[in-house]
Design an enzyme around this catalytic site. Structure first.
Site, PDB file in Angstrom:
ATOM      1  CB  SER A 275      11.936 -32.361  58.562  1.00  0.00           C
ATOM      2  OG  SER A 275      11.532 -32.741  57.193  1.00  0.00           O
TER       3      SER A 275
ATOM      4  CB  CYS B 102      10.227 -38.969  57.615  1.00  0.00           C
ATOM      5  SG  CYS B 102      11.686 -38.284  58.626  1.00  0.00           S
TER       6      CYS B 102
ATOM      7  CB  SER C  28      14.802 -35.325  59.038  1.00  0.00           C
ATOM      8  OG  SER C  28      15.690 -34.427  58.880  1.00  0.00           O
ATOM      9  CG  ASP C  29      12.787 -32.974  52.606  1.00  0.00           C
ATOM     10  OD1 ASP C  29      13.951 -32.703  52.386  1.00  0.00           O
ATOM     11  OD2 ASP C  29      11.781 -32.913  52.114  1.00  0.00           O
ATOM     12  CB  CYS C  30      16.906 -30.066  54.510  1.00  0.00           C
ATOM     13  SG  CYS C  30      18.108 -31.196  53.612  1.00  0.00           S
TER      14      CYS C  30
END
Length: 774
Positions: free
Chosen positions: A294, A257, A290-292
């Site tokens: 996020s 995401c 998650s994107d880092c």
């Protein structure tokens, strides 16, 4: 007859197998379930004769809450009492094994890895078997590095976002602007990475960034604060399509995401996106990451929740399983203590991430005794792998213009070539972003030197080209040369993650340099462009002194060889643009933040599907050194669509209606067209057959003006003909999406457009099996 690309795929597989059989890889200690550990080797989660679900449940049942929370982050903690080592989940393999993520590093026996062209370039090949072959090579090298203790097994690639706005700095990472092209790329590359046995993953891929993510930093708006306002229509028929295909057709093991919000909700906290869509509707068998940072971003930057514990709870309950970053590790346990989250919720996340590790064999004892366990240093940067990098670059280069024709150049008559431009002798520029350390490089200058004597002048210090101080020697060289090759364009200083472009023109004084060199050149002037995004080069397109133009994208470690081979005719170009090249004027009053795909009053629309205005070069454009013609050998004129109905009226007329896909018996309902492709020229060539569909007239704001429904790559010898079959799934590819986000199949006359020269019309007719609710 098997295509040469199918044969290429088989050849790569055979070569890889030969390497594997002849090589014993480096040994690494087991991640878990070490046969020498008497405390664990008899436990159910270590028993490979049990099913993965049973093994995972057993392992979860043995973990404390603190231990469970320690596994929810990318830098997962060790559990020594159960024999589990720590693991770094974050590795990248966008177009080759990369060291961008901390899970993979180069050095020692693994000084580098094969660096393929940037994805936008490879997408221009329109060759699904090539994409899968690249994935196979990348996963071979990834497994070899894992066996050698320098790499991971979870790779957060590919990026399958839609290249919606030409200014986006990360558009280079994507397969382009068309959702079907992006989805087919995703499924093909993922199959290559993961293998075809869903119970035993070679590596675990990840399709990112879900969803409607295509802005990094534009005009004061950044991805960490951006709320993408997206209609249900655009979500369904554009932004979600590549992800759906990645999950349902590619069987990807992970979805990431994104940072942004969609319609006011952070994607990593939205159960409608994660639990309902990705997992329930599409059937993801894997984990959501998650994107880092996020989760931390939607708490601290977007202020979506009041407390960090609420943020952790919202993310996990929405369907997030793994956090790239420390946030869940820091706040999940307190969220449970405060009653915002249950341990059962945590267990559900663990089930997904541990199941993927089990499918990777990480709980199966000695890596060397497992499938792929004998891959090692010899299998990284092998001759076969590096040859495939060259093949990918060659297939991805697009010939945009060729007046005369002036290409190919002849080494017999054009002995001396002036090579000019800030990208003329680059190496690292050719591999774009999210790259690793290449096996080696051949720059464009080095490639051209294999064919001719060269007189090399940069003309500018770099692509910024802020002055004309070096123009003089470059112009003088062009005056004396038999041919002049200008290698210009962009690099990561102009377009990159966190760097969106302000405009579409070449930077600085590049246009001035090109025009002055072309005016002075004694022989033909060839312009070669490196870029990820489109560039407005209308001036060069219209300048008769610039006789040919090549777009090389970012062509990877072998880019210089591929460029030179095409310039001098050893290879025949066959790439097609995977994105529209717009004029600079397109951007007038067009904010990147406007996510609407369809045109409207004073709004031009996005991509070839909805934009009707002037272009520099259209989506799908690409010339060759020969001439191909198409003929439809066979195709249906009438297709019946079986329709189930919901009783509403007894006299519903199904003609000229758009039937809900959910009311049609889709199954394997598809049409097949057979196209004869004839090579009229004197050179062998490889041709991409692009098939577009236009729906019946009167579709209103539902329908794109046309959309890609199929493509196939075919090699045709000179003066020969090949027949190509293209299958078109009626419900998936001939449907349109209404304003409510409902996918419908328009009844009536559809048109198939094959290349620029053939049109075939056919009718879709509903076959009523009940009364339909309109």
């Amino acid at each position: 007859m098997a295509s040469p690309f199918s044969l290429l795929l088989n050849l790569i597989s055979i070569l890889v197998l030969l390497f594997v059989l002849g090589h014993t890889g480096e040994s690494r200690d087991p991640f878990a379930c070490d046969p020498k550990n008497g405390n664990t080797n008899g436990l159910p989660f270590c028993r490979t004769n049990l099913g993965i679900a049973e093994r995972v449940r057993d392992l979860i049942g043995r973990l404390t809450l603190e231990e469970k929370v320690g596994l929810l982050v990318d830098n997962a903690a060790a559990v020594p009492r159960l024999g589990m080592k720590g693991y770094e989940w974050w590795s990248e393999a966008l177009h080759g094994v990369s060291n961008v993520g901390p899970g993979t590093r180069f050095g020692g026996e693994f000084p580098g890895a094969t660096s393929f062209p940037q994805v936008i370039t490879t997408a221009a090949s329109f060759n699904a078997s090539l994409w899968e072959a690249i994935g196979q090579v990348v996963s071979d090298e990834a497994r070899a590095m894992y066996n050698g203790g320098t790499g991971g097994l979870t790779y957060w690639s590919p990026n399958v976002n839609i290249f919606r706005d030409p200014r986006w700095g990360r558009g280079q990472e994507t397969p382009g602007e068309d959702p079907v092209l992006a989805g087919r790329y995703a499924a093909s590359y993922v199959r290559g990475l993961q293998g075809t046995d869903v119970s035993r993953l070679k590596v675990a891929a990840c399709c990112k960034h879900f969803t409607a993510y295509d802005l990094d930093n534009w005009n004061g708006v950044d991805r960490f604060h951006f709320n993408a306002q997206v209609s249900k229509q655009d979500i369904e028929d554009t932004f979600d399509v590549p992800f759906r295909m990645c999950v349902k057709e590619g069987k990807v093991a992970s979805v990431m995401c994104s940072y942004n919000q969609v319609n006011g909700v952070p994607t990593c906290a939205d159960p409608n996106l994660l639990k309902k869509t990705v997992r329930a509707q599409w059937g993801l068998d894997g984990y959501i990451v998650s994107d880092c940072d996020s989760v931390g971003v939607f708490y601290s930057s977007q202020h979506y929740t009041s407390t960090p514990e609420e943020a952790a709870a919202d993310a996990i309950k929405a369907g997030l399983d793994l956090d790239c970053g420390p946030f869940l590790g820091q706040h999940t346990q307190d969220a449970v203590k405060k009653g915002l989250l249950t341990e059962t919720d945590v267990n559900a996340a663990l089930l997904n991430i541990l199941s993927v590790q089990m499918r990777l064999g990480m709980f199966d004892g000695e890596p060397s005794a497992q499938p792929y366990g004998n891959l090692g240093p010899r299998d990284v940067c092998s001759p076969a792998h590096q040859h495939l990098a060259l093949e990918a670059a060659t297939q991805g280069i697009v010939l945009l213009k060729n007046d005369g024709p002036s290409l190919p150049l002849s080494p017999k008559t054009q002995h001396n070539v002036a090579v000019i431009g800030p990208n003329s002798n680059v190496t690292v520029t050719m591999i774009g972003n999210y790259a690793g350390i290449a096996c080696g490089y051949t720059s464009p200058l080095q490639g051209i030197m294999r064919y001719a004597q060269t007189n090399h002048h940069m003309g500018c210090d770099n692509v910024a080209c802020i002055d004309d101080n070096q123009f003089g020697p470059a112009i003088d060289a062009a005056r004396q040369a038999d041919a002049t090759v200008l290698i210009m364009g962009l690099d990561q200083s102009i377009e990159a993650e966190t760097v969106d472009r302000a405009g579409l023109l070449l930077p600085g004084r590049q246009q001035d340099l090109i025009s002055k060199v072309a005016a002075a050149s004694k022989g033909p002037t060839i312009l070669v462009l490196m870029s990820g995004g489109p560039v407005d080069i209308t001036f060069a397109k219209n300048d008769p002194r610039v006789s040919a133009i090549l777009w090389a994208g970012y062509p990877g470690q072998a880019g210089g060889v591929a460029i030179a081979d095409i310039l001098f005719g050893s290879s025949n170009p066959g790439g097609k643009l995977p994105m529209t090249w717009y004029p600079q004027e397109y951007l007038t009053n067009l904010p990147m933040t406007n996510m609407a795909m369809r045109s409207g009053p004073s709004y031009p629309g996005r991509t070839y599907r909805f934009y009707k205005g002037p272009v520099v070069y259209p989506f799908g454009h690409g010339l060759t050194y020969t001439h191909f013609v198409h003929r439809v050998a066979s195709a249906p004129k009438l297709v019946s669509v079986p329709v189930d109905g919901h009783r509403r009226t007894n006299n519903t007329n199904l003609e000229n209606k758009a039937i809900r896909v959910t009311h049609a018996r889709c199954g394997k309902l598809s049409i097949s067209i057979h196209v004869d492709v004839e090579n009229m020229g004197s050179r062998d060539g490889t041709h991409t057959v692009l098939v577009f569909s236009a729906p019946p007239a009167g579709g209103g704001n539902w329908a794109p003006q046309k959309q890609l429904v199929g493509f196939e790559k075919v090699h045709v010898p000179a003066k020969a003909q090949q027949r190509v079959q293209i299958n078109i799934h009626v419900c998936k590819l001939l449907s349109v999406v209404d304003k409510a986000g409902i996918r419908r199949i328009p009844m009536g006359e559809h048109s198939l457009h094959i290349g620029d020269d053939v049109k075939h019309s056919f009718s879709l007719q509903a076959q009523a099996l009940g009364i339909i609710k309109s």
